[in-house]
Design a protein around this motif. Structure first.
Motif, PDB file in Angstrom:
ATOM      1  N   ASN A 247       7.129   4.475 -11.843  1.00 23.59           N
ATOM      2  CA  ASN A 247       8.039   4.510 -12.927  1.00 23.59           C
ATOM      3  C   ASN A 247       9.031   5.176 -12.908  1.00 23.59           C
ATOM      4  OD1 ASN A 247       7.017   2.425 -14.539  1.00 23.59           O
ATOM      5  ND2 ASN A 247       5.765   3.714 -15.723  1.00 23.59           N
ATOM      6  N   THR A 248       9.841   5.397 -11.613  1.00 23.53           N
ATOM      7  CA  THR A 248      10.905   6.061 -11.447  1.00 23.53           C
ATOM      8  C   THR A 248      11.969   5.191 -10.331  1.00 23.53           C
ATOM      9  OG1 THR A 248      10.306   7.249  -9.207  1.00 23.53           O
ATOM     10  CG2 THR A 248       9.885   8.372 -11.337  1.00 23.53           C
ATOM     11  N   LEU A 249      13.086   5.324 -10.646  1.00 21.26           N
ATOM     12  CA  LEU A 249      14.236   4.910  -9.689  1.00 21.26           C
ATOM     13  C   LEU A 249      13.810   4.711  -8.344  1.00 21.26           C
ATOM     14  CD1 LEU A 249      17.492   5.961 -11.244  1.00 21.26           C
ATOM     15  CD2 LEU A 249      16.711   3.670 -11.288  1.00 21.26           C
ATOM     16  N   ARG A 250      13.266   5.811  -7.654  1.00 16.32           N
ATOM     17  CA  ARG A 250      12.964   5.754  -6.443  1.00 16.32           C
ATOM     18  C   ARG A 250      11.944   4.803  -5.881  1.00 16.32           C
ATOM     19  NH1 ARG A 250      12.828  11.789  -3.444  1.00 16.32           N
ATOM     20  NH2 ARG A 250      12.906  10.230  -1.537  1.00 16.32           N
ATOM     21  N   SER A 251      10.818   4.754  -6.820  1.00 19.53           N
ATOM     22  CA  SER A 251       9.810   3.831  -6.623  1.00 19.53           C
ATOM     23  C   SER A 251      10.283   2.465  -6.663  1.00 19.53           C
ATOM     24  CB  SER A 251       8.531   4.237  -7.631  1.00 19.53           C
ATOM     25  OG  SER A 251       7.541   3.504  -7.395  1.00 19.53           O
ATOM     26  N   PHE A 252      11.123   2.193  -7.583  1.00 16.89           N
ATOM     27  CA  PHE A 252      11.594   0.813  -8.054  1.00 16.89           C
ATOM     28  C   PHE A 252      12.499   0.419  -6.761  1.00 16.89           C
ATOM     29  CE2 PHE A 252      11.248   1.998 -12.655  1.00 16.89           C
ATOM     30  CZ  PHE A 252       9.979   1.504 -12.716  1.00 16.89           C
ATOM     31  N   GLN A 253      13.257   1.395  -6.331  1.00 16.35           N
ATOM     32  CA  GLN A 253      14.274   0.955  -5.208  1.00 16.35           C
ATOM     33  C   GLN A 253      13.474   0.598  -3.990  1.00 16.35           C
ATOM     34  OE1 GLN A 253      16.415   4.562  -5.397  1.00 16.35           O
ATOM     35  NE2 GLN A 253      17.910   3.721  -6.645  1.00 16.35           N
ATOM     36  N   ALA A 254      12.252   1.551  -3.910  1.00 19.67           N
ATOM     37  CA  ALA A 254      11.300   1.416  -2.552  1.00 19.67           C
ATOM     38  C   ALA A 254      10.691   0.035  -2.767  1.00 19.67           C
ATOM     39  CB  ALA A 254      10.415   2.661  -2.465  1.00 19.67           C
ATOM     40  N   ALA A 255      10.435  -0.414  -4.009  1.00 18.94           N
ATOM     41  CA  ALA A 255       9.704  -1.616  -4.170  1.00 18.94           C
ATOM     42  C   ALA A 255      10.622  -2.889  -3.782  1.00 18.94           C
ATOM     43  CB  ALA A 255       9.277  -1.919  -5.468  1.00 18.94           C
ATOM     44  N   ALA A 256      12.029  -2.963  -4.336  1.00 13.12           N
ATOM     45  CA  ALA A 256      12.982  -3.666  -4.062  1.00 13.12           C
ATOM     46  C   ALA A 256      12.982  -3.883  -2.478  1.00 13.12           C
ATOM     47  CB  ALA A 256      14.140  -3.496  -4.606  1.00 13.12           C
ATOM     48  N   ALA A 257      13.142  -2.914  -1.683  1.00 16.37           N
ATOM     49  CA  ALA A 257      13.199  -2.805  -0.302  1.00 16.37           C
ATOM     50  C   ALA A 257      11.857  -3.598   0.550  1.00 16.37           C
ATOM     51  CB  ALA A 257      13.524  -1.227   0.173  1.00 16.37           C
ATOM     52  N   SER A 258      11.005  -3.139  -0.064  1.00 16.12           N
ATOM     53  CA  SER A 258       9.783  -3.729   0.259  1.00 16.12           C
ATOM     54  C   SER A 258       9.304  -5.261   0.392  1.00 16.12           C
ATOM     55  CB  SER A 258       8.380  -2.951  -0.229  1.00 16.12           C
ATOM     56  OG  SER A 258       8.771  -1.641   0.321  1.00 16.12           O
ATOM     57  N   GLY A 259      10.108  -5.896  -0.721  1.00 10.71           N
ATOM     58  CA  GLY A 259       9.929  -7.314  -0.897  1.00 10.71           C
ATOM     59  C   GLY A 259       9.516  -7.764  -2.213  1.00 10.71           C
ATOM     60  N   ALA A 260       9.560  -6.946  -3.292  1.00 15.51           N
ATOM     61  CA  ALA A 260       9.175  -7.221  -4.668  1.00 15.51           C
ATOM     62  C   ALA A 260      10.420  -7.897  -5.047  1.00 15.51           C
ATOM     63  CB  ALA A 260       8.914  -5.882  -5.262  1.00 15.51           C
ATOM     64  N   ALA A 261       9.992  -9.272  -5.815  1.00  9.92           N
ATOM     65  CA  ALA A 261      10.970 -10.091  -6.412  1.00  9.92           C
ATOM     66  C   ALA A 261      11.120  -9.501  -7.806  1.00  9.92           C
ATOM     67  CB  ALA A 261      10.589 -11.607  -6.563  1.00  9.92           C
ATOM     68  N   PHE A 262      10.341  -8.687  -8.189  1.00  8.29           N
ATOM     69  CA  PHE A 262      10.372  -7.861  -9.645  1.00  8.29           C
ATOM     70  C   PHE A 262       9.610  -6.846  -9.862  1.00  8.29           C
ATOM     71  CE2 PHE A 262       6.501 -10.441 -10.070  1.00  8.29           C
ATOM     72  CZ  PHE A 262       5.682  -9.827 -11.128  1.00  8.29           C
ATOM     73  N   VAL A 263       9.907  -5.843 -10.689  1.00  7.46           N
ATOM     74  CA  VAL A 263       9.130  -4.748 -10.867  1.00  7.46           C
ATOM     75  C   VAL A 263       8.521  -4.526 -12.444  1.00  7.46           C
ATOM     76  CG1 VAL A 263       9.924  -3.204  -9.146  1.00  7.46           C
ATOM     77  CG2 VAL A 263      11.142  -3.514 -11.465  1.00  7.46           C
ATOM     78  N   GLU A 264       7.214  -4.423 -12.392  1.00  8.25           N
ATOM     79  CA  GLU A 264       6.549  -4.008 -13.915  1.00  8.25           C
ATOM     80  C   GLU A 264       6.579  -2.725 -14.309  1.00  8.25           C
ATOM     81  OE1 GLU A 264       3.527  -3.195 -16.503  1.00  8.25           O
ATOM     82  OE2 GLU A 264       3.804  -2.342 -14.679  1.00  8.25           O
ATOM     83  N   PHE A 265       7.110  -2.314 -15.572  1.00  8.47           N
ATOM     84  CA  PHE A 265       7.193  -0.936 -15.936  1.00  8.47           C
ATOM     85  C   PHE A 265       7.024  -0.944 -17.379  1.00  8.47           C
ATOM     86  CE2 PHE A 265      11.555  -2.435 -15.463  1.00  8.47           C
ATOM     87  CZ  PHE A 265      12.176  -2.299 -16.689  1.00  8.47           C
ATOM     88  N   ASP A 266       6.876   0.347 -17.764  1.00  2.46           N
ATOM     89  CA  ASP A 266       6.120   0.660 -19.067  1.00  2.46           C
ATOM     90  C   ASP A 266       7.383   1.287 -19.927  1.00  2.46           C
ATOM     91  OD1 ASP A 266       3.278   0.282 -18.522  1.00  2.46           O
ATOM     92  OD2 ASP A 266       3.954   1.775 -17.319  1.00  2.46           O
TER      93      ASP A 266
END
Length: 400
Positions: free
Chosen positions: A62-81
């Motif tokens: 649930n941090t920017l670095r984690s979301f940025q890594a997910a985007a770079a890894s191929g995620a089309a979306f991120v789920e967060f709380d």
């Protein structure tokens, strides 16, 4: 004695080469021609758990670095709380409370009792980029702590107590980062990365109906930020797709009543976790709630769907979109099977691992297609040579 192999360090900046599919304009879109549903990163690169004595994945969830890594890894979306602070600021945080200080005797505060400034101060990093000595602590689940279905009930119970499966420790990851607000996510992440915003509730499980004032306390500040940031003329980056979800059916109804632009989906454990509200206790009940409240679909526990695959047919027949979450979605075969069942999106914890496995499956499939094409070409070549073979030999004999 065999030499021990050192564990591989996780790549903190995933290579674009692991991308297996282009991002879509909608995570709600059915893709009948695809091999697997749309991929979403759970809290970014996955929820932090304890493995071999340290926290994994490397990114703080649930941090920017984690979301940025997910985007770079191929995620089309991120789920967060999203929680809402005392001064009405939506912040990205899973738990109802935050603990900090000595892991043996931490100080605990409800997110609703902290201002946004006080909350974010707890997540500030040191000059070296690491978490501070007065850092946040938390109970984390052990990755391997899972009772097998064939174990005796007494042993299953022993392995699934909170003390057995969790441990409180300082929340320090290899890729630490500060605690963001919802608005900071809109401002900082690429607009083609869709958001699945889960609205968290601090009400206890034995409370069947959420008080109206608590619903208003959560929904209004979140909608203010989303409305300000998600339109083409908004104050943040260009418009991105936003999907709302919540385990609270009354929150879902309020989100739908507040706007019609963004899909709202009802989250359900499928009865895997007890709650006093019967609407939360089965996938069938979740489908009924979604239909009655004019929601876009349901997001269900992947393990519950695996035990009740007929629910996917029921959701589709009701005109609802279906997403899933849970550790079962780290299984590549199960993810691909969900595509055939009509699941439009899967929320993943081991995003890097699953993307790598899907890439291998795609390469194997491409190789098989190549072999079939080569065999067909060879067969065609033999067929074209057949008349000349007949001419070189005796005349063909007609069938009687």
């Amino acid at each position: 004695m065999a030499a021990q192999v050192a564990p591989q360090r996780q790549q903190l900046i995933p290579s674009p080469s692991v991308m297996v599919a282009p991002r879509l304009t909608s995570i709600m879109e059915a893709r009948p021609e695809a091999m697997y549903p749309v991929l979403g990163g759970h809290r970014g690169m996955g929820a932090n758990v304890i493995r071999n004595g340290s926290l994994t994945p490397a990114w703080r969830e649930n941090t920017l670095r984690s979301f940025q890594a997910a985007a770079a890894s191929g995620a089309a979306f991120v789920e967060f709380d999203v929680q809402v602070t005392k001064d009405g600021v939506p912040v990205v945080w899973h738990d109802n409370t935050v603990e900090y200080g000595d892991p043996a005797q931490p100080t605990q505060c409800a997110i609703s009792d902290l201002t946004a400034a006080e909350f974010q101060a707890l997540g500030q990093l040191s000059a070296s980029g690491k978490c501070q000595q007065l850092s946040v602590v938390r109970r984390f689940r052990h990755a391997a702590a899972k009772a097998a279905a064939d174990m005796p009930p007494v042993l299953q119970a022993a392995l699934t107590t909170e003390a057995a499966i969790t441990q409180r420790m300082r929340w320090c990851c290899e890729a630490d980062d500060s605690f963001p607000t919802l608005e900071q996510l809109f401002n900082s992440l690429p607009p083609n990365l869709a958001f699945n915003i889960e609205v968290k509730m601090a009400t206890p499980d034995d409370l069947a109906v959420t008080p109206a004032e608590e619903i208003s306390r959560m929904v209004k500040p979140i909608m203010d930020v989303v409305n300000r940031c998600s339109s083409e003329s908004g104050a943040c980056q260009p418009a991105r797709q936003v999907v709302f979800s919540s385990f609270d059916p009354d929150i879902c109804r309020a989100l739908r009543a507040a706007q019609v632009q963004h899909p709202v989906m009802f989250l359900s454990t499928g009865g895997r976790d007890w709650h006093a509200d019967p609407r939360r206790m089965s996938i069938e009940a979740a489908i009924q709630v979604a239909m009655a409240s004019r929601l876009s679909g349901v997001v269900v526990d992947s393990g519950a769907l695996r035990s009740n695959p007929e629910a996917a047919t029921a959701a589709k027949a009701s005109g609802l979109r279906l997403l899933t979450y849970g550790l079962e979605n780290d299984d590549v075969d199960w993810v691909m099977r969900q595509q055939q069942m009509g699941v439009t999106g899967v929320i993943i914890d081991d995003l890097q691992g699953l993307v790598g496995m899907l890439k291998t499956v795609q390469q194997d499939a491409a190789g098989l297609v190549g072999q079939v094409a080569a065999a067909a070409a060879a067969s065609a070549a033999v067929s074209t040579q057949q008349p000349s073979l007949q001419m070189a030999g005796a005349p063909a004999v007609r069938a009687s």
